[in-house]
Design a protein around this motif. Structure first.
Motif, PDB file in Angstrom:
ATOM      1  N   GLU A  24       0.799  -1.109  -0.092  1.00 18.58           N
ATOM      2  CA  GLU A  24       0.065   0.092  -0.134  1.00 18.58           C
ATOM      3  C   GLU A  24       1.002   1.099   0.191  1.00 18.58           C
ATOM      4  O   GLU A  24       1.547   1.452   1.170  1.00 18.58           O
ATOM      5  N   CYS A  25       0.921   2.048  -1.010  1.00 15.66           N
ATOM      6  CA  CYS A  25       1.679   3.131  -1.163  1.00 15.66           C
ATOM      7  C   CYS A  25       0.944   4.416  -1.085  1.00 15.66           C
ATOM      8  O   CYS A  25      -0.585   4.385  -1.035  1.00 15.66           O
ATOM      9  N   HIS A  26       1.551   5.443  -0.381  1.00 17.06           N
ATOM     10  CA  HIS A  26       0.613   6.808   0.306  1.00 17.06           C
ATOM     11  C   HIS A  26       0.475   7.537  -1.246  1.00 17.06           C
ATOM     12  O   HIS A  26      -0.746   8.150  -1.093  1.00 17.06           O
ATOM     13  N   GLU A  27       1.062   7.427  -2.091  1.00 18.04           N
ATOM     14  CA  GLU A  27       0.636   7.986  -3.372  1.00 18.04           C
ATOM     15  C   GLU A  27       1.200   7.323  -4.611  1.00 18.04           C
ATOM     16  O   GLU A  27       2.030   6.652  -4.604  1.00 18.04           O
ATOM     17  N   PRO A  28       0.485   7.410  -5.786  1.00 14.97           N
ATOM     18  CA  PRO A  28       1.020   6.706  -6.818  1.00 14.97           C
ATOM     19  C   PRO A  28       1.971   6.986  -7.442  1.00 14.97           C
ATOM     20  O   PRO A  28       2.482   8.133  -7.369  1.00 14.97           O
TER      21      PRO A  28
END
Length: 81
Positions: A43-47
């Motif tokens: 799960e990343c915080h931003e693409p």
């Protein structure tokens, strides 16, 4: 910012060691991160603007490749590469 993702703790250790030996300012090194996690659960915080896959796609079973493509699309910013 650069993020490396790998499920292998050994690979992450090797990358961290190489990062520590970089001939670069601390400000540059602080923008390089390595994450040891299952790619499909990451799960990343931003693409990301850019995703580079070196050997993961060819290493996973063919039946997981559609899931790989879907996950890559989720992690990539619109218009990203």
């Amino acid at each position: 910012k650069v993020t490396g993702v790998d499920s292998s703790p050994t690979a992450i250790q090797v990358c961290e060691k190489k990062k520590s030996k970089l001939d670069a300012d601390l400000s540059v090194k602080e923008r390089i991160h390595f994450v040891g996690v299952d790619f499909f659960k990451y799960e990343c915080h931003e693409p990301f603007d850019l995703i580079f896959d070196y050997t993961f796609l060819c290493a996973i079973p063919p039946e997981l490749r559609p899931s790989w493509a879907g996950r890559m699309a989720e992690l990539l910013k619109p218009g990203g590469t």
